[in-house]
Structure formats: structure tokens, C-alpha cells
Design an enzyme around this catalytic site. Sequence first.
Site, PDB file in Angstrom:
ATOM      1  N   ARG A   1     -20.662 -23.895 -32.951  1.00 64.80           N
ATOM      2  CA  ARG A   1     -19.586 -23.109 -33.548  1.00 64.80           C
ATOM      3  C   ARG A   1     -19.549 -23.455 -35.029  1.00 64.80           C
ATOM      4  NH1 ARG A   1     -19.678 -20.221 -29.832  1.00 64.80           N
ATOM      5  NH2 ARG A   1     -18.055 -19.709 -28.317  1.00 64.80           N
TER       6      ARG A   1
ATOM      7  N   ASP B   1     -26.597 -19.623 -36.420  1.00 68.71           N
ATOM      8  CA  ASP B   1     -26.149 -18.489 -35.608  1.00 68.71           C
ATOM      9  C   ASP B   1     -24.633 -18.333 -35.666  1.00 68.71           C
ATOM     10  OD1 ASP B   1     -26.878 -16.363 -33.785  1.00 68.71           O
ATOM     11  OD2 ASP B   1     -25.938 -17.530 -32.177  1.00 68.71           O
TER      12      ASP B   1
ATOM     13  N   HIS C   1     -24.524 -14.524 -34.726  1.00 67.21           N
ATOM     14  CA  HIS C   1     -23.905 -15.040 -33.488  1.00 67.21           C
ATOM     15  C   HIS C   1     -24.373 -14.238 -32.274  1.00 67.21           C
ATOM     16  CE1 HIS C   1     -20.237 -17.353 -31.708  1.00 67.21           C
ATOM     17  NE2 HIS C   1     -21.220 -17.225 -30.821  1.00 67.21           N
TER      18      HIS C   1
ATOM     19  N   GLU D   1     -16.642 -15.379 -39.254  1.00 65.08           N
ATOM     20  CA  GLU D   1     -17.562 -14.378 -38.709  1.00 65.08           C
ATOM     21  C   GLU D   1     -16.858 -13.022 -38.673  1.00 65.08           C
ATOM     22  OE1 GLU D   1     -19.050 -15.822 -34.947  1.00 65.08           O
ATOM     23  OE2 GLU D   1     -19.761 -17.667 -35.849  1.00 65.08           O
TER      24      GLU D   1
HETATM   25  P1  NDP Z   1     -21.790 -27.902 -22.116  1.00 63.93           P
HETATM   26  O1  NDP Z   1     -20.377 -28.193 -21.775  1.00 63.93           O
HETATM   27  O2  NDP Z   1     -22.776 -27.713 -21.025  1.00 63.93           O
HETATM   28  O3  NDP Z   1     -22.361 -29.076 -23.074  1.00 63.93           O
HETATM   29  C1  NDP Z   1     -21.634 -29.642 -24.121  1.00 63.93           C
HETATM   30  C2  NDP Z   1     -22.345 -30.929 -24.564  1.00 63.93           C
HETATM   31  O4  NDP Z   1     -21.684 -31.406 -25.737  1.00 63.93           O
HETATM   32  C3  NDP Z   1     -22.278 -32.067 -23.537  1.00 63.93           C
HETATM   33  O5  NDP Z   1     -23.524 -32.712 -23.474  1.00 63.93           O
HETATM   34  C4  NDP Z   1     -21.231 -33.008 -24.117  1.00 63.93           C
HETATM   35  O6  NDP Z   1     -21.427 -34.395 -23.793  1.00 63.93           O
HETATM   36  C5  NDP Z   1     -21.460 -32.807 -25.587  1.00 63.93           C
HETATM   37  N1  NDP Z   1     -20.315 -33.209 -26.401  1.00 63.93           N
HETATM   38  C6  NDP Z   1     -19.020 -32.862 -26.278  1.00 63.93           C
HETATM   39  N2  NDP Z   1     -18.273 -33.443 -27.225  1.00 63.93           N
HETATM   40  C7  NDP Z   1     -19.130 -34.198 -27.965  1.00 63.93           C
HETATM   41  C8  NDP Z   1     -18.976 -35.059 -29.083  1.00 63.93           C
HETATM   42  N3  NDP Z   1     -17.785 -35.268 -29.642  1.00 63.93           N
HETATM   43  N4  NDP Z   1     -20.079 -35.659 -29.572  1.00 63.93           N
HETATM   44  C9  NDP Z   1     -21.303 -35.462 -29.025  1.00 63.93           C
HETATM   45  N5  NDP Z   1     -21.504 -34.664 -27.956  1.00 63.93           N
HETATM   46  C10 NDP Z   1     -20.430 -34.051 -27.444  1.00 63.93           C
HETATM   47  O7  NDP Z   1     -21.742 -26.618 -23.058  1.00 63.93           O
HETATM   48  P2  NDP Z   1     -22.912 -25.548 -23.339  1.00 63.93           P
HETATM   49  O8  NDP Z   1     -24.176 -26.272 -23.588  1.00 63.93           O
HETATM   50  O9  NDP Z   1     -22.876 -24.474 -22.326  1.00 63.93           O
HETATM   51  O10 NDP Z   1     -22.359 -24.894 -24.700  1.00 63.93           O
HETATM   52  C11 NDP Z   1     -22.103 -25.700 -25.836  1.00 63.93           C
HETATM   53  C12 NDP Z   1     -21.408 -24.891 -26.921  1.00 63.93           C
HETATM   54  O11 NDP Z   1     -22.324 -23.957 -27.468  1.00 63.93           O
HETATM   55  C13 NDP Z   1     -20.255 -24.026 -26.421  1.00 63.93           C
HETATM   56  O12 NDP Z   1     -19.051 -24.770 -26.331  1.00 63.93           O
HETATM   57  C14 NDP Z   1     -20.180 -22.941 -27.466  1.00 63.93           C
HETATM   58  O13 NDP Z   1     -19.297 -23.301 -28.504  1.00 63.93           O
HETATM   59  C15 NDP Z   1     -21.607 -22.853 -28.003  1.00 63.93           C
HETATM   60  N6  NDP Z   1     -22.274 -21.604 -27.588  1.00 63.93           N
HETATM   61  C16 NDP Z   1     -22.859 -20.811 -28.534  1.00 63.93           C
HETATM   62  C17 NDP Z   1     -23.530 -19.650 -28.183  1.00 63.93           C
HETATM   63  C18 NDP Z   1     -24.170 -18.797 -29.211  1.00 63.93           C
HETATM   64  O14 NDP Z   1     -24.336 -17.613 -28.986  1.00 63.93           O
HETATM   65  N7  NDP Z   1     -24.555 -19.332 -30.338  1.00 63.93           N
HETATM   66  C19 NDP Z   1     -23.625 -19.212 -26.785  1.00 63.93           C
HETATM   67  C20 NDP Z   1     -23.004 -20.114 -25.860  1.00 63.93           C
HETATM   68  C21 NDP Z   1     -22.351 -21.266 -26.265  1.00 63.93           C
HETATM   69  P3  NDP Z   1     -21.411 -34.940 -22.260  1.00 63.93           P
HETATM   70  O15 NDP Z   1     -22.666 -34.400 -21.646  1.00 63.93           O
HETATM   71  O16 NDP Z   1     -21.453 -36.422 -22.382  1.00 63.93           O
HETATM   72  O17 NDP Z   1     -20.152 -34.395 -21.646  1.00 63.93           O
END
Ligand code: NDP
Length: 308
Positions: A226, A250, A274, A255
Site C-alpha cells: 500500500r 503499483d 494498482h 491514487e
Molecule cells: P497476508 O496477510 O497473507 O501477509 C501479510 C504478511 O505481512 C505476513 O507475512 C505478516 O507477518 C507480514 N507483516 C504484517 N505486519 C508486519 C510488520 N509490521 N512487519 C513485517 N511484516 C509484517 O497478506 P497478503 O500477502 O495477502 O497481502 C499483503 C498486502 O498486500 C495486503 O494487505 C494489501 O495491502 C496488499 N495487496 C496489494 C495488491 C495489489 O494489487 N498491489 C493486491 C492484494 C494485496 P506474519 O506472517 O508473521 O503474520
Amino acid sequence: EPLDRLCVHESTDEKVPIGAFVDALSDLPVPVEVVGDDDAVGEGDAVATYRPRDWFVDAGWVHCLRAGYDEFDTDRYAAAGTPLTNSTGIHDTTVGELVAGYMLTLARRLHVYRDHQNRREWYDPPYEQPFTVDGEMVCVVGLGTIGRGVADRARGLGMDVVGVRRSGAPVDGVSTVYSPAELHAAIDDARFVVLAVPQTPETEGMFSRPEFEEMRDDAYLVNVARGPVVDEAALVDALEAGTIAGAGLDVFETEPLPEDSPLWGFEEVLVSPHEGSTTNQYHSDLAVLVEEIFHQYQSDASLRNRVA
Ligand code: NDP
């Protein structure tokens, strides 16, 4: 109370053709109807939506058709006892391929060749510029669905993959997993740093001047998370000063990216609007997930991807 209708909010059309999405849900045993902002919902209704609306909280269950649910007020759902689910779990391939594309493009200079092609110029790049991603290190910040999708593809390309996650726990195929407190150690050797974390109070501004200083000056930042995860003014300064080499972006603080944003103008910055999740099958990926959670709700099972 069981659900007797699935309401698809009209905002869904921002991301997928709403008719195709409704058709893809035709196996559901309840009517699927498109609703707009003059409609209302009750306990027997499920809502599937791209954007939040205050009145959705009156429904039996609300599904956010995005992995990032940062626009939704989870406290309100928790207080009302209305379950809210999100769409994590389906973007490993789509966003993973976009990131692979960014890395290959930047390394093999496709963006520069295309710029020259637009001017019908046969162009010979400086010898030292093209490189292979093979043998380079990528640091994936956020190792969930998307981060792992990126890591798998990067490994397939011969890259050394390290990463960061909240828990710091190991992930298959990632040679070193760091905790958020070790972020600087995680990024300082990487040629590519890929952001795949959710937007939360902990991740807002996670990448700012100190992180760009810590990165190699020939490193590229890729943000598919984001916009607010990155301090955009600091990023522009880092690109101008050559503190980092470039970026694949992206997502943005604002946006659509405003026409006067300096980010449009850098040769070494790739801007995509995006669309990381978007493919011609996205409506179907989302429908499969909605159907799964619908059946869990009807059978009183715990809901996949429940976030409130
Ligand atoms: P997930 O919930 O599967 O993964 C999130 C990851 O982020 C986890 O590994 C988590 O750690 C880690 N995390 C959370 N907080 C922190 C932190 N403070 N420091 C380091 N790591 C952290 O989400 P997704 O992979 O499905 O999606 C991630 C994000 O991508 C979404 O929230 C969205 O904002 C964005 N997105 C963008 C898209 C686009 O079109 N560009 C499309 C879809 C999503 P842990 O494993 O330890 O819990």
C-alpha cells in the site's frame, strides 16, 4: 440466522466486471443481487464489496473483495458482532508475477528499450547497466500469500531470497527470515527490496529516509503493498539523489497518482496503476473464495480470512 441472499455492492465494478462476478457465483443456493447505496441489508444478507459503507454492518456477514482491508473499520464490525472477512490467499500468482516482471524488466532494461522504441531508436545501453536477477538477493518484506508468491518466483529465477515477517518464523525457501526490529539488517545487502505487508499503524512509513540510506545504492524498491507503507517524499528524494537505483511501484500515497507527481518522470521508476491483482480471471478467483466462506457461514464453521 442463515443467509438467504448475497448482495454484491456496486463498488465491486471498480475491480471486476460485476456481471461476470455475479455469474461466477451462480452455484450459490441463494439469490445473488447487485446493491447500490440506496439499498439496505439485514441479518439474512451477506455482502461482498470492494469498498466499505457504514450500513454493511447490519448484514449477517460482510466480505471485503481485497486482501488489504485497511479502509474498513474493524472495531465497528467487532462491536456489532458482524463477521468481516477479506480476500487474502489468492494473490500469490497474480502479484508474484507482477513483481517478477518488475525485477526482470529493471535488470534486463526492457523499460529503457521501450522508451527508445517509442522514438524508433535502436539503442545501445551502457555496458555496465544490464544484469541478470540470477544470483542477486531479494528481500521480501511481508511473507504472507503475496510475499511467498514472490519468494517462489524469485527462487525459480535463481535469486537468493531473504525476508521479514512479523513473527520472524522460518518460511520454506527463504534463506533468512528477520523480525521487523531487524529490518535494516534484512535490506542492506539486497539488490531488490519488495514490500508485501498490510497497511497497519506499524507499517505506515516503514520505508523512509533511514531505510533508503540503508539500502544499496544500486538497489531497487518494489512496492505492491500500500502507498502509505512508503514515505513518498523521502522516496522521491532518494531517487533524485541516487541513494537507491530505482523502483517498481503499483501503489501510491494518493491514487490515482496525481499528474504532477515526480514519480512519473524517472527513467528508473516503473509505475503500474494498482493493478497487481487484476487478470481476466480475477472475478472467478474471488467468487471461489466467497463461495467457500459462504458455505462455512451456513454450516456454522469458523470463517476463513476472518479479520473482525
Ligand atoms: P497476508 O496477510 O497473507 O501477509 C501479510 C504478511 O505481512 C505476513 O507475512 C505478516 O507477518 C507480514 N507483516 C504484517 N505486519 C508486519 C510488520 N509490521 N512487519 C513485517 N511484516 C509484517 O497478506 P497478503 O500477502 O495477502 O497481502 C499483503 C498486502 O498486500 C495486503 O494487505 C494489501 O495491502 C496488499 N495487496 C496489494 C495488491 C495489489 O494489487 N498491489 C493486491 C492484494 C494485496 P506474519 O506472517 O508473521 O503474520
